[in-house]
Design an enzyme around this catalytic site. Structure first.
Site, PDB file in Angstrom:
ATOM      1  N   ASP A 281       0.870  -1.169   0.000  1.00 30.19           N
ATOM      2  CA  ASP A 281       0.000   0.000   0.000  1.00 30.19           C
ATOM      3  C   ASP A 281       0.918   1.234   0.000  1.00 30.19           C
ATOM      4  O   ASP A 281       2.142   1.124   0.106  1.00 30.19           O
ATOM      5  CB  ASP A 281      -0.977  -0.003   1.178  1.00 30.19           C
ATOM      6  CG  ASP A 281      -2.201   0.866   0.865  1.00 30.19           C
ATOM      7  OD1 ASP A 281      -2.151   1.627  -0.125  1.00 30.19           O
ATOM      8  OD2 ASP A 281      -3.200   0.796   1.601  1.00 30.19           O
TER       9      ASP A 281
HETATM   10  C1  BGC Z   1      -5.019   3.251   0.120  1.00 30.60           C
HETATM   11  C2  BGC Z   1      -5.207   2.235  -0.978  1.00 30.60           C
HETATM   12  C3  BGC Z   1      -5.086   2.900  -2.329  1.00 30.60           C
HETATM   13  C4  BGC Z   1      -3.740   3.583  -2.401  1.00 30.60           C
HETATM   14  C5  BGC Z   1      -3.467   4.243  -3.725  1.00 30.60           C
HETATM   15  C6  BGC Z   1      -3.772   4.085  -0.073  1.00 30.60           C
HETATM   16  O1  BGC Z   1      -3.715   5.150   0.811  1.00 30.60           O
HETATM   17  O2  BGC Z   1      -4.987   2.582   1.364  1.00 30.60           O
HETATM   18  O3  BGC Z   1      -6.453   1.602  -0.832  1.00 30.60           O
HETATM   19  O4  BGC Z   1      -5.243   1.957  -3.338  1.00 30.60           O
HETATM   20  O5  BGC Z   1      -3.672   4.587  -1.396  1.00 30.60           O
HETATM   21  O6  BGC Z   1      -4.241   5.356  -3.935  1.00 30.60           O
END
Ligand code: BGC
Length: 731
Positions: A281
């Site tokens: 993530d």
């Molecule tokens: C979130 C993810 C997301 C990623 C990219 C993160 O902060 O937890 O779910 O896909 O950002 O935007």
């Protein structure tokens, strides 16, 4: 070196254009053989474009990184023209010309925004959910995208957690089926088709179990709960051939998910034999320092990579440290090659080696994005997502002769119809209730009354005046779109005070009050449920919100949604979900020493599976074909459902089970089947469910999935309050 690279890449382009199809494994291997360690690490690196970010930005000059082969993947870049520009840099200006992979959070639509995933789950309609993901993929791929960071398949049992909005709710069975439907919708039949995307099962794992519902918080659950509750939707994604996985921000058993060998190597790539790639993530590898797990980013990179995490999202820790870690022998180059191969195989599966620009199609983008057809589908899915929670004296549906006072800040707030993670959806394209009432020629006046939050009650008087001269009052209340989603946990999950005060003033007028809720999570609605005449949970219904809600309010669509998550009476009851355990001292109101609260009931306000209709359904003759079963038998359940009301409608028939005694205590109820049927007034339908031994299985204390001989109770009904009165003994 550069010249040799160009020659190789020319040879490869020639091979591709000669055979006009995707590469063989040998071709991918031979490409990897030509790559420098820097270029290999580039393939393991994902950076955000400067288009839009969802967290702290670390690198700005990503164009130079693309050119030098140090960034093989980009997210938050979209539109056919922009992505084509970036792709050109990768293909024409980098040494090996390896195409970029473009990712984006296409969570519930790209530009035509569908209801938030929690709302879609309330439809219990797998075909519609798959269709919504399919349309999202069609629009997103036309806009130059290859990869969506969806579906989010985290089971969520704490409504304080804002990200409950992004998943399918609290139930494993429903969540598992929805996970598969969404993957199929995004990925279609053939990843090489220009309208299909790589899906991403996230956030692996147990992110939804954040303590106290506070986002990013510690997760401390038993291995048993992990297997029984949190892993099944991820396994369903693997079974549906999901292309990628994303690790979660939380730690589990004290080990951050991004360095969790048990999750990544033992389960995902080992036991489940997952062949795609795993992405972190957003900076979740770096965050292992704050977790107190890795002393610095270099160690974090080593832990994550060695645990099986292939791609670093935005953290630049692979970018900065993997080469040195390899030189020092702390990371093996062979393992790097294996990760690079997983990623290149996905680029190949998309057909990018064949034509790197195939997903940037300005003509298709123009034609299909926000098309009439897509908007009609969004309206249809939104209608099926609405849940009627109260309808005293058949206050709803409204009649066209009713003079309506439409009140509340959320009646005219297009952006809040879209919910969190609304892709590149625009407020200007979203239909508010005020707009829909106008377009559909309803007899109404609108007064905002107040803002969503704050203390300003100066608009109350005008709202009350408008309400006084109306026959019925429709108040639209709830949450701003960013009061749920990421980093949007709430300790109090009530309607913001100012809106509640206005609602109380409207209720005092003694006219029928219909409360339409716009929100991304279950709310505590004790007072509202008692004091309003009708309560419609509309969630955040997406681009076509206003039309969908108006269709339901006026009876052009009979509501059929059922809650995919429990609505508590009070925050103090959380976590509260339908398939809890019995405990050794089940609640008895007359016995002090039993499991209960002194100041709140154990029961929720609205249980899982609950939802009303404008018509009435009667259930009769529930039966099961045998009272004893052997391990090779199947069970057939049947019930007759009759529409005894005066309008046609859908009903979601639900089958629940309770395993009475087992070597590990079992929940009091488990959903085991459901069927969505449509009945005209007076019509009946016989609904059947078939269960086999597999459906009776659970995880024992050795984490083996088994079925034990003994008694099971079953029941078929309208919601999770259904009585279980069909007994079967497994021999
Ligand atoms: C979130 C993810 C997301 C990623 C990219 C993160 O902060 O937890 O779910 O896909 O950002 O935007």
């Amino acid at each position: 070196m550069k010249i040799i690279g160009i020659i190789f890449s020319l040879i490869f382009s020639l091979i591709i254009s000669l055979n006009g199809q995707s590469w063989t494994e040998a071709q991918i291997d031979s490409l990897i053989d030509q790559m420098t360690i820097e270029e290999k690490i580039g393939q393991l690196t994902l950076f955000t474009s400067d288009w839009a970010t969802t967290g702290p930005t670390i690198r700005e000059n990503y164009l130079e990184d693309i050119r030098s082969g140090k960034a093989g993947n980009i997210f938050n870049a979209h539109t056919a023209a922009y992505n084509e520009r970036l792709q050109k840099v990768a293909v024409e200006e980098s040494r090996l010309g390896i195409p970029l992979l473009f990712g984006y959070d296409v969570i519930h639509g790209y530009k035509t925004i569908f209801p938030i995933p929690l709302a879609e789950a309330a439809s219990w309609d797998l075909a519609l959910i798959e269709k919504s993901a399919r349309i999202a993929a069609e629009e997103a791929t036309a806009g130059g995208l290859h990869w969506t960071f969806a579906p989010m398949v985290d089971i969520a049992r704490d409504p304080r957690w804002g990200r409950i909005a992004e998943g399918a709710g609290e139930d494993v069975y429903l969540g598992t089926l929805i996970a598969g439907a969404r993957v199929r919708g995004f990925q279609g039949e053939d990843l090489a088709a220009p309208n299909t995307l790589l899906a991403c099962a996230k956030h692996y794992a147990a992110y939804g179990a954040a303590q106290g519902g506070r986002d990013y918080n510690t997760v401390d659950i038993s291995r048993h709960t992990l297997w029984e509750t949190y892993l099944p939707p991820f396994k369903a994604c693997v079974d549906a051939d999901v292309a990628t996985f994303m690790t979660s921000f939380n730690d589990l058993d004290g080990v951050p998910a991004s360095a969790n060998t048990y999750l990544l190597k033992d389960i995902l790539k080992g036991k489940w034999n997952f062949q795609g790639f795993v992405v972190s993530d957003y900076t979740s590898i770096n965050e292992m320092v704050a977790h107190g797990y890795a002393p610095d980013n270099k160690a974090a990179a080593m832990y994550a990579f060695n645990a099986g995490l292939d791609m670093d999202m935005q953290g630049a820790v692979y970018y900065n440290h993997l080469e040195e870690l390899t030189a020092q022998g702390n990371v093996s180059e062979k393992a790097i090659d294996a990760s690079v191969k997983r990623i290149l195989k996905m680029k190949n599966a998309l057909g990018l080696f064949d034509d790197p620009y195939r997903y940037s199609n300005a003509g298709r983008e123009e034609r299909i994005i926000l098309s009439e057809e897509n908007r009609a589908a969004a309206r249809e899915i939104a209608r099926h997502s609405l849940v009627l929670l109260e309808n005293k004296n058949q206050t709803l549906p409204l009649s066209n002769s009713d003079k309506i006072a439409l009140i509340g800040p959320l009646a005219d707030s297009p952006i809040d119809m879209l919910g969190s993670w609304h892709g590149s959806g625009q407020a200007d394209d979203a239909i508010s209730l005020v707009k829909a009432f106008g377009a559909l020629n309803k007899d109404f006046t609108y007064e905002k009354g107040c803002e969503i939050e704050g203390m300003d009650s100066s608009g109350f008087a005008a709202a009350i005046d408008a309400a006084r001269s109306a026959d019925k009052i429709v108040m639209v209340a709830g949450e701003h779109f960013n009061m749920s989603g990421e980093a949007a946990s709430r300790a109090s999950i009530r309607i913001p005070k100012i809106q509640e005060h206005l609602l109380r003033r409207l209720v005092d007028l003694d006219k029928p009050v219909i409360l339409v809720l716009i929100n991304g999570r279950p709310l505590c609605l004790g007072w509202e449920s008692e004091n309003v005449d009708a309560l419609l949970e509309a969630w955040q219904p997406g681009t076509m919100a206003g039309y969908a809600v108006t269709d339901v309010l006026f009876g052009d669509h009979n509501p059929s949604g059922k809650l995919p998550v429990t609505f508590p009476v009070d925050e103090g009851q959380i976590p509260l979900y339908y398939n809890m355990k019995s405990t050794g001292r089940p609640m008895d109101p007359n016995q002090k020493y039993t499991s209960k609260y002194l100041d709140a009931p154990n029961a929720p306000l609205y249980p899982f599976g609950y939802g009303l209709s404008y018509t009435a359904f009667e259930y009769s003759n529930p039966t099961v074909d045998k009272s004893e079963m052997t391990t090779s038998d199947t069970l057939t359940f049947s019930v007759t459902v009759t529409n005894t009301g005066s309008s046609s409608g859908h009903e979601i028939v639900q089958l629940y089970m309770h395993d009475l005694f087992a070597s590990v205590t079992r929940p009091v109820k488990e959903l085991k089947g459901f069927s969505k049927i449509f009945l005209e007034p007076g019509a009946s339908k016989n609904v059947q469910f078939t269960l086999a031994l597999e459906d009776l299985k659970y995880y024992n204390s050795e984490l083996e999935k088994i079925a034990e001989p003994g008694d099971f109770l079953f029941g078929i009904g309208r919601d999770s309050n259904t009585e279980l009165n069909l007994k079967v003994t497994l021999k």
